[in-house]
Scaffold this motif. Structure first.
Motif, PDB file in Angstrom:
ATOM      1  N   SER A  67      10.663 -34.361 -33.203  1.00  0.00           N
ATOM      2  CA  SER A  67      10.704 -35.375 -34.262  1.00  0.00           C
ATOM      3  C   SER A  67       9.764 -36.531 -33.965  1.00  0.00           C
ATOM      4  O   SER A  67       9.140 -37.084 -34.875  1.00  0.00           O
ATOM      5  CB  SER A  67      12.135 -35.887 -34.460  1.00  0.00           C
ATOM      6  N   GLU A  68       9.648 -36.925 -32.709  1.00  0.00           N
ATOM      7  CA  GLU A  68       8.785 -38.057 -32.372  1.00  0.00           C
ATOM      8  C   GLU A  68       7.316 -37.704 -32.636  1.00  0.00           C
ATOM      9  O   GLU A  68       6.550 -38.535 -33.132  1.00  0.00           O
ATOM     10  CB  GLU A  68       8.990 -38.442 -30.905  1.00  0.00           C
ATOM     11  N   TRP A  71       6.752 -37.906 -36.365  1.00  0.00           N
ATOM     12  CA  TRP A  71       6.758 -39.316 -36.787  1.00  0.00           C
ATOM     13  C   TRP A  71       5.400 -39.949 -36.511  1.00  0.00           C
ATOM     14  O   TRP A  71       4.816 -40.624 -37.375  1.00  0.00           O
ATOM     15  CB  TRP A  71       7.860 -40.068 -36.041  1.00  0.00           C
ATOM     16  N   MET A  92      10.199 -41.433 -43.966  1.00  0.00           N
ATOM     17  CA  MET A  92      10.095 -41.070 -42.551  1.00  0.00           C
ATOM     18  C   MET A  92      11.451 -41.156 -41.859  1.00  0.00           C
ATOM     19  O   MET A  92      11.776 -40.336 -40.994  1.00  0.00           O
ATOM     20  CB  MET A  92       9.067 -41.964 -41.873  1.00  0.00           C
ATOM     21  N   SER A  93      12.257 -42.127 -42.261  1.00  0.00           N
ATOM     22  CA  SER A  93      13.603 -42.276 -41.686  1.00  0.00           C
ATOM     23  C   SER A  93      14.470 -41.067 -42.012  1.00  0.00           C
ATOM     24  O   SER A  93      15.180 -40.542 -41.139  1.00  0.00           O
ATOM     25  CB  SER A  93      14.269 -43.545 -42.216  1.00  0.00           C
ATOM     26  N   GLU A  96      13.382 -38.038 -39.952  1.00  0.00           N
ATOM     27  CA  GLU A  96      13.759 -38.171 -38.539  1.00  0.00           C
ATOM     28  C   GLU A  96      15.260 -38.025 -38.346  1.00  0.00           C
ATOM     29  O   GLU A  96      15.716 -37.355 -37.417  1.00  0.00           O
ATOM     30  CB  GLU A  96      13.258 -39.530 -38.016  1.00  0.00           C
ATOM     31  N   GLN A  97      16.067 -38.636 -39.204  1.00  0.00           N
ATOM     32  CA  GLN A  97      17.526 -38.503 -39.091  1.00  0.00           C
ATOM     33  C   GLN A  97      17.947 -37.047 -39.178  1.00  0.00           C
ATOM     34  O   GLN A  97      18.781 -36.579 -38.392  1.00  0.00           O
ATOM     35  CB  GLN A  97      18.213 -39.295 -40.204  1.00  0.00           C
ATOM     36  N   MET A  99      16.199 -34.356 -38.536  1.00  0.00           N
ATOM     37  CA  MET A  99      15.766 -33.617 -37.351  1.00  0.00           C
ATOM     38  C   MET A  99      16.652 -33.928 -36.152  1.00  0.00           C
ATOM     39  O   MET A  99      17.007 -33.031 -35.368  1.00  0.00           O
ATOM     40  CB  MET A  99      14.303 -33.929 -37.058  1.00  0.00           C
ATOM     41  N   VAL A 100      17.023 -35.188 -35.996  1.00  0.00           N
ATOM     42  CA  VAL A 100      17.917 -35.561 -34.885  1.00  0.00           C
ATOM     43  C   VAL A 100      19.294 -34.938 -35.087  1.00  0.00           C
ATOM     44  O   VAL A 100      19.941 -34.503 -34.121  1.00  0.00           O
ATOM     45  CB  VAL A 100      17.998 -37.093 -34.760  1.00  0.00           C
ATOM     46  N   THR A 262       9.973 -51.118 -39.077  1.00  0.00           N
ATOM     47  CA  THR A 262       9.525 -50.713 -37.738  1.00  0.00           C
ATOM     48  C   THR A 262       9.523 -51.888 -36.775  1.00  0.00           C
ATOM     49  O   THR A 262       9.704 -53.048 -37.147  1.00  0.00           O
ATOM     50  CB  THR A 262       8.128 -50.048 -37.750  1.00  0.00           C
ATOM     51  N   GLY A 287      13.944 -44.886 -38.856  1.00  0.00           N
ATOM     52  CA  GLY A 287      14.863 -43.883 -38.321  1.00  0.00           C
ATOM     53  C   GLY A 287      15.641 -44.364 -37.120  1.00  0.00           C
ATOM     54  O   GLY A 287      15.571 -45.531 -36.720  1.00  0.00           O
ATOM     55  N   GLU A 290      13.519 -45.498 -33.941  1.00  0.00           N
ATOM     56  CA  GLU A 290      12.848 -46.771 -34.195  1.00  0.00           C
ATOM     57  C   GLU A 290      13.860 -47.915 -34.197  1.00  0.00           C
ATOM     58  O   GLU A 290      13.604 -48.981 -33.628  1.00  0.00           O
ATOM     59  CB  GLU A 290      12.085 -46.718 -35.516  1.00  0.00           C
TER      60      GLU A 290
END
Length: 388
Positions: A67-68, A71, A92-93, A96-97, A99-100, A262, A287, A290
């Motif tokens: 994920s990083e 991003w 983007m948030s 990322e959420q 994927m986490v 950010t 995300g 961040e």
């Protein structure tokens, strides 16, 4: 493991409009995320940005454990991310959420374990939205008293909003707030709310940059007698000079962050030493990782962190994992009465909202974000689907 399907849901149910992302891997693991532009305008734009990112950067399937890397690819090469705002970073948030969430489920651990581990077992929460159902100012004291009786020891209020006859709230512009009656009305309502809940319930005020700077200072001085815990967004977001002047002029703590994006937007605020509480919105600041970096930056300045949450039950779960892992966590925003409104909580299985008791959110140990979505409930709101 690769992400092979993406579904975007744009929920239209009255009030806020949650934007939900569902990512599904080739082994059937599902990750959920939310773009935090559920209120105001921009929901369709955020959904469109999600579509553009998925089509450009996720074709062929991406590894959810990276994920990083994804991003940074979007940030460095998407052009509108650098110096960008809510549309870019909410999308983007959400990615990322989700994927986490997949990572946590694949590893069989809660997301907070991926953020450094659980520090807090229970999270103090304040009630927002306790005024839902009020159609006139006179309804506010009884609504506040009910929230206090439900166990909430802290309430947030918008003193300058106008309650429309149908119960909706309209935020002001300082261009229209030079009328002294606006402040007189706000002071009266706050005094009545304080009388209704007594001295032991905290009251936070979200000013939404609703007054000019000089009027804000005068208002904060006059409202001090009602023991206000903090004032939120007392100046236009990004106006650090105004925050410095406020910090030198009023006695209340200052909280900001809902419309900062950010770590880069938060840097100048931190260096100004003008605020006391940071409020990153995990669904629009970039995300979980961040927001966790922002919290660490705040810790070096001895500041408290209170995640801003104004979206669906997905964001409530995301906030729980974030808050559980943050040493300088202060309090979590919570809308206890949104369960009454279709399209905010009812499409989530095992929502955090069902576990809140006496103004406290217990931290659970379910893998990933610990929630799933009801596909049948969301089917009518599917905005786009992708096979990757």
């Amino acid at each position: 493991m690769k992400i092979k399907t993406a579904n975007i849901y744009l929920i239209e149910s009255g009030g806020i409009r949650p934007i939900i992302l569902e990512l599904i891997t080739d082994d059937g693991t599902v990750g959920i995320g939310e773009a935090g532009v559920a209120y105001g305008i921009g929901g369709t734009a955020a959904a469109g940005m999600l579509k553009d990112i998925i089509e450009r950067y996720m074709q062929g399937g991406v590894d959810p454990f990276r994920s990083e890397r994804l991003w940074l690819e979007i940030y460095d090469h998407g052009f509108w991310a650098k110096g960008g705002g809510a549309v870019a970073f909410s999308a983007m948030s959400a990615i990322e959420q989700a994927m986490v969430d997949i990572k946590g489920k694949a590893l069989g651990v809660p997301v907070y374990e991926l953020l450094g581990g659980r520090i807090h077992d229970d999270l103090r929460a304040y009630a927002n939205g306790w005024y839902f159902g009020a159609t006139k100012d006179a309804d506010l004291p009884a609504a506040a008293e009910k929230a206090a009786k439900d166990g909430y020891k802290a309430l947030k209020f918008y003193p300058f909003v106008k309650i429309l006859p149908e119960g909706r709230l309209r935020h002001p512009s300082f261009r229209a707030c030079s009328d002294p009656d606006v402040v007189r009305r706000a002071l009266y309502n706050i005094s009545e709310i304080r009388r209704a809940v007594g001295p032991d319930v905290e009251i936070m005020l979200d000013l939404s940059a609703g007054l000019s700077l000089d009027d804000t200072i005068r208002f904060c001085r006059r409202v001090a007698e009602y023991d206000i815990t903090y004032v939120e967004e007392p100046a236009v977001p990004g106006d650090t000079g105004a925050l410095v002047k406020l910090a030198n002029s009023i006695e209340q703590s200052i909280a900001v962050g809902e419309r900062l994006y950010t770590r880069y937007d938060f840097r100048d605020v931190l260096e100004s030493r003008a605020v006391d509480i940071l409020q990153p919105d995990i669904a629009n600041t970039g995300g979980l990782m961040e927001a966790r970096r922002i919290a660490a930056m705040a810790e070096t300045y001895s500041l408290k962190v209170q995640p801003h949450i104004c979206a669906s039950a997905v964001s409530t779960a995301v906030g729980m994992h974030f808050s559980a892992s943050v040493p300088n966590f202060y309090i979590q925003e919570h809308f206890p009465y949104w369960a009454r409104i279709p399209g905010h909580v009812d499409f989530v299985e095992d929502p955090i909202e069902d576990t809140v008791r006496n103004g406290s959110i217990p931290v659970n140990d379910r893998p990933g974000l610990g929630i799933s979505i009801n596909q049948a409930r969301l089917a009518e709101w599917r905005w786009a689907t992708f096979q990757l």
